[in-house]
Each structure stands twice: as C-alpha cells, then as structure tokens.
Design a protein around this motif. Structure first.
Motif, short mmCIF file in Angstrom:
data_model
loop_
_atom_site.label_atom_id
_atom_site.label_comp_id
_atom_site.label_asym_id
_atom_site.label_seq_id
_atom_site.Cartn_x
_atom_site.Cartn_y
_atom_site.Cartn_z
N GLU A 82 36.73 60.28 32.66
CA GLU A 82 37.17 59.35 33.70
C GLU A 82 38.25 58.40 33.18
O GLU A 82 38.41 58.20 31.98
N LEU A 83 38.97 57.78 34.11
CA LEU A 83 40.08 56.91 33.77
C LEU A 83 39.62 55.52 33.33
O LEU A 83 38.58 55.02 33.79
N VAL A 88 37.52 50.60 40.65
CA VAL A 88 37.20 52.02 40.85
C VAL A 88 37.00 52.35 42.33
O VAL A 88 36.51 53.43 42.67
N LEU A 89 37.38 51.44 43.22
CA LEU A 89 37.10 51.61 44.64
C LEU A 89 37.81 52.81 45.27
O LEU A 89 37.21 53.58 46.01
N THR A 149 30.60 61.05 43.89
CA THR A 149 31.89 61.72 43.90
C THR A 149 32.00 62.65 42.69
O THR A 149 31.24 62.55 41.74
N GLY A 150 32.97 63.58 42.77
CA GLY A 150 33.24 64.45 41.63
C GLY A 150 32.27 65.57 41.44
O GLY A 150 32.40 66.37 40.50
N SER A 182 37.53 60.96 42.52
CA SER A 182 37.16 60.22 41.31
C SER A 182 36.75 58.78 41.59
O SER A 182 36.61 57.98 40.67
N ALA A 183 36.56 58.43 42.87
CA ALA A 183 36.18 57.07 43.22
C ALA A 183 34.83 56.69 42.63
O ALA A 183 33.97 57.55 42.42
#
Length: 346
Positions: A114-115, A120-121, A161-162, A181-182
């Motif tokens: 993940e970033l 992260v919304l 998510t994801g 990716s939220a």
C-alpha cells in the motif's frame, strides 16, 4: 504458527472463514497463547517511566491542540478545557488506550504494497475519523520515531477494498473492488512516535464488530513509488470503538444501509480477549462538532517490542496495475477460488 495454520486450514476446508465469518477460533487461540507468555510486557509496565518523562502530559497537550485544530477547520472556537477530550480520570485521558504485540492475526484481507499517505479516504463516504496512533517501545518505554504504521479497515457498509470474496460484504457482485485502494495506507511516525491517518469509522460485517487493522513495520525502506520494502514486523493488531459511539454512527448514512448482521463488541471473543492482560484496544474519541457526522478525532497508544518478529501473510499485493493475488499466501485458496478468479479476470 504451524498449529494456527492447521486450525485455520481446517476451518476453510469446512466452509467456515476464520476472520470474516462467525468462526474466529484460530485468532482467539493465537491471542490466548500471547497472553499466557510469561515474558510479555505491556504499556502498563511503562506507566511510571512515561509519567516521569513527561510523556503523558505532552500527549494530553498534543491531543487538545489537535482536537482544537480540527474543530477550527469546522468553524468551531477553540477550547482550553481538557474536558474537550474523552471523559474520565485525568490520568486515563493522558494515557489513552493501549495494545501490545501481537493482538490477533492479520486476517484474510491484508493487501501488501500500500501507499505511504495520511489521507486514505479516496472519496469514501462515512463518519470521518482523524486518527493518531502513538507507538511506544515497551522495552525502553520511549516513543519510536521513523517507523511505518499500516492501517486498513472496511468501509461503512462492511466491505474491504482491494479484495473480492464471497464473504466480503457484497461478495462477488463487485469485481471492481480488486482495483480499489481506499481505506488502506501507511504513515511514518514522527519524532514523538505518532502516525496520523484520515479514514472513516469502519462499518460492521457478519461475525465481527466494527474494527480497524494495523501492522507496525521497522527498518523498512521507502521506494520511489511511495511504498515500502523490507524491514521487520513487530505487531499485528486490531482497534475497536466504544459501543455507544458505534450506535450513533450506525444510525447515519451510509452505515444505515448495511444489510449484514450486526455483531456487538460484547458478542465478539476477540474484542474480549483484546482487553486481557492490561490491554485496552478501544480508540479514545473526541467528537469535533455537534453530531458524529461532523467528524471525530481519535487516538490510541500502541506498545510494541521492536525485536519481535511477526510474519503475516497478505492475500494479495497492490501494484501499479491494481490488486494481484499472492499465490504463496498463508490464505491461499481464500478468497482466490476458481470462481473468483473468473469474476475478476485473472
């Protein structure tokens, strides 16, 4: 770990999912083993050192400052009153909640890669939560700077998510979730050991109450693509919320459209165990406006042993092309069944 795998594989083979369904025996067993460890230390063991060092006093001032800054963004006047923070004895409000390593397993919805980001919304609707996670070394009783805290949770209607899975809220009806990716991300801790996130209060889903997941990374390297690589993991845990707060949140939209069965904290064995051994995995919350819809400020202290080594297994990886399955995952076969592979086209 081998025993855990045997128990979990048996559950999956029998059609029962350990984390997202009603059977969480494997995770309960893992937590029980940790609580029975005679060498286990918690933040309670650091109370005196943290008090004498001025940590609690500084944290209380930081929380009041942070709450007022967030209130100002909403047009509210600042307050010098410490009662702006959650009610209770002053010492408890200074200390906040605490959890130690490891609380539970990572569950089948962890996506690695993940970033690094605070917000992260990605447009996700729900009750906005500004969350401070303060990481403390239980062996030295000092905050840990320059490490990475990972955070993820489901959305307001109980969907992660994801990941595409039969038990993931909407099930196979939303194959596009594989490229979402939220509500997932990492953030480095500051000089005072704090990682800050902007997310939403997670919804509930079948068999589990509302909760967030976290992983603590040490010694990882930041890559040019704004992700991390390498290092070690000392902590895998979950954060929970006061049930009265959740009752208010669940009445708001879009939480009130969630059709999944509701599980209360009091009905969840992992929540009960999370409070064992002096731990308290409940996020302390300050309401920023007149209603929960105005947003919340939350904080929690996490005690870890940096020398601990945990080996969680991601079910898939986040890449430049979206989510891809980890075929060597401990969770292999779930949720990457043949049917799901066909649905998401991999």
């Amino acid at each position: 770990m081998q025993l855990l795998k045997v128990v979990l594989c048996a559950a999956l083979t029998g059609g029962v999912v350990a984390h997202p369904g009603a059977d969480i025996h494997a995770e309960v067993q893992k937590r029980a083993e940790h609580l029975a460890n005679p060498s286990r230390r918690t933040l309670a063991d650091c109370t005196r050192e943290l008090h004498e060092s001025g940590y609690y006093k500084h944290r209380l001032a930081r929380r009041l400052e942070r709450a007022n800054a967030l209130r100002a963004e909403l047009g509210h006047a600042p307050s010098a009153d410490e009662n702006l923070l959650p009610r209770g004895p002053l010492e408890e409000r200074q200390r906040a909640a605490c959890v130690t390593d490891p609380e539970v397993t990572e569950g089948p919805y962890w996506v690695s890669g993940e970033l690094i980001r605070s917000d992260v919304l990605e447009g996700t609707q729900g009750v906005k939560l500004n969350l401070d996670i303060n990481v403390i070394d239980v062996s030295t009783c000092k905050p840990i700077p320059n490490i990475y805290v990972e955070l993820w949770g489901c959305n307001s209607t109980g969907v992660y998510t994801g990941v595409v899975a039969k038990t993931n809220g909407v099930g196979l009806a939303a194959p596009q979730e594989i490229n979402n990716s939220a509500l997932r991300g990492l953030q480095a801790t500051s000089a005072n050991g704090t990682a800050s996130f902007i997310t939403v209060v997670p919804g509930h889903y079948t068999g589990r109450p509302n909760h967030l997941h976290t992983i603590i990374h040490h010694g990882a390297t930041k890559l040019p693509n704004n992700t991390i690589q390498g290092g070690t993991i000392s902590h895998v845990g979950q954060f929970y919320f006061d049930q009265n707060l959740l009752s208010s949140v669940e009445k708001t939209a879009p939480y009130n459209t969630n059709t999944q069965a509701l599980t209360l904290n009091s009905q969840d064995q992992l929540f009960k165990q999370g409070q064992g051994g002096g731990d308290n995995p409940v996020v302390q919350i300050t309401q920023l406006g007149n209603t929960v819809e105005s947003g919340l400020y939350g904080f929690i202290d996490v005690g870890v042993n940096p020398t601990a080594r945990r080996n969680p297994s991601p079910v898939n990886f986040w890449t430049a092309n979206g989510g891809m399955p980890n075929r060597a995952s401990f969770w292999q076969g779930y949720p990457w069944t043949k049917k799901i592979r066909e649905v998401i086209g991999i």
